[in-house]
Design an enzyme around this catalytic site. Sequence first.
Site, short mmCIF file in Angstrom:
data_model
loop_
_atom_site.label_atom_id
_atom_site.label_comp_id
_atom_site.label_asym_id
_atom_site.label_seq_id
_atom_site.Cartn_x
_atom_site.Cartn_y
_atom_site.Cartn_z
N GLU A 228 1.75 97.45 -34.94
CA GLU A 228 2.15 98.74 -35.51
C GLU A 228 3.05 99.40 -34.48
O GLU A 228 2.57 100.04 -33.54
CB GLU A 228 0.91 99.59 -35.80
CG GLU A 228 -0.01 99.02 -36.87
CD GLU A 228 0.56 99.15 -38.28
OE1 GLU A 228 1.49 99.95 -38.48
OE2 GLU A 228 0.09 98.43 -39.17
N CYS A 262 4.73 108.37 -34.74
CA CYS A 262 5.56 107.17 -34.94
C CYS A 262 6.42 107.27 -36.19
O CYS A 262 7.49 106.69 -36.24
CB CYS A 262 4.67 105.93 -35.00
SG CYS A 262 3.37 106.07 -36.23
#
Length: 475
Positions: A228, A262
């Site tokens: 991720e 993010c």
Amino acid sequence: MEVSVLEPQMLSDLARANDWNAATLVAGLRTYFRSGSTTELSWRRKQLSQLRKMISENEAHFVQALQDDLRKAPQESYLTEISFLYNDINHTLKSLKKWVRPRKVQSPMMTQPAKSYVQPEPLGVVLIIGAWNYPLQLLLSPLVPAIAAGNCAVVKPSELSPATSRLIAELLPRYLDNDAFACVEGGVAETTALLEQRWDHIMYTGGGRVGKIIMSAAAKYLTPVTLELGGKSPCIVADDANLEVAARRIAWGKFTNAGQTCIAPDYVLCSRQTADRFTPMLQRVLWEMYGEHPRESADYGRIINSQHTLRLSDYLGDGEVVFGGEVDVDDCYMAPTIMRNVNLSAGVMQEEIFGPILPIIELDDFSKAEEFVNEREKPLALYVFTQDEALADRILSRCSSGNACVNDCMMFMLAQDLPFGGVGASGMGSYHGEHGFRTFSHYKAVMRRRNILDIDIRYAPFNDRKMKFLRLLSK
Ligand code: NAD
């Protein structure tokens, strides 16, 4: 709210108390996994309920730890970390029975009589490495599907968010089955020792540089990985967008957690005329959200450490600061900042910003927006603000991204049935809801036959009759 702060020294001693030799730790977990206890649905449910209990009984401590690490406002912590985990666990508990069920598929004629089905099975012992920006959610949210799928797990929180890391390390053993789960605190040395072990899956959340280290360590044992990662998530604002709404939603997406998200919009891409109209609207929204002095606002966070604050302050020279720009390295503070006329080959547009700076990139020809995005690495998220459905469709179909959202930022995170993950440089694999369960499961193909009726066409000696029959069956 009265928060009794746990003694940091006591916590780190406790965390160290499960004194660990990486190899011994993994061997112990593997022995337990092989005992078969984790395959019991009741055990999985119990662990998930315990995890929920751990969070609910210690909510105030978590809020405090997140304040200590990132000066997160309690409400923001609740929205983006705590309630997120409640929803995640509740959804998993509700759906687990359905997810674990074998799925029947057809058995072809030649195999009859037979029963064919796909049976999810746990992978074994998995490693989950978390990041510091949402230090609670990003560590425990992958643990939820790892438990649901029946695995043993080691979680490794980020050392850059020490208060949350310590709290998790202290609490987890009090609530979860210690034979199946462990939390290892630490940085590079500890992670390296963990990565030397044989795992059945590694899930890593963080930057691409370390992502490559994870992947090469995993290659040694052909361990599958979920990465991720991050990247520069573009935010395309078309001329026809509802700019009032867009300003609020983009400001929220960008400046929540002081831009350290993010999937935060990294930069805005729009025409020059939209940039001129949009900039003052954004400024007004920022005043409304954080007041004239954001530094005094209890709702505005801090940068994780002074090193990152310095990294961010370097970007301010890469263009024209039209709003904000104040920095106090000692306080890890950077004001919500808007930049225009940025140098596209400078750091601010070459690296993921991961902080409260929003560059507005003005395109002379807006139709070049897709090209602008496609010339760069595939982003984790792509945002499009427009009222023109056809334009949104076109951009979504031409630009690849891990996730996408039209007329908002980050809200797709709330839909439990949407997979969350990157593509290309922004990551591989996904989780959330059933997608997480799939990530931590192996889908085993099973065929069960009986001993009656044994069509002989597959056995030697071969002859024309068998060949004819074979052809008939393959039509
Ligand atoms: P990082 O990659 O430096 O650290 C993440 C983890 O890796 C930590 O647990 C750390 O201990 C470990 N680590 C660091 N150096 C290591 C090494 N040499 N060997 C082994 N392990 C090591 O974290 P970061 O890069 O500062 O995190 C920010 C990045 O993470 C951004 O790019 C952001 O977009 C991305 N991110 C992605 C997601 C997502 O869900 N896709 C979420 C949060 C952050």
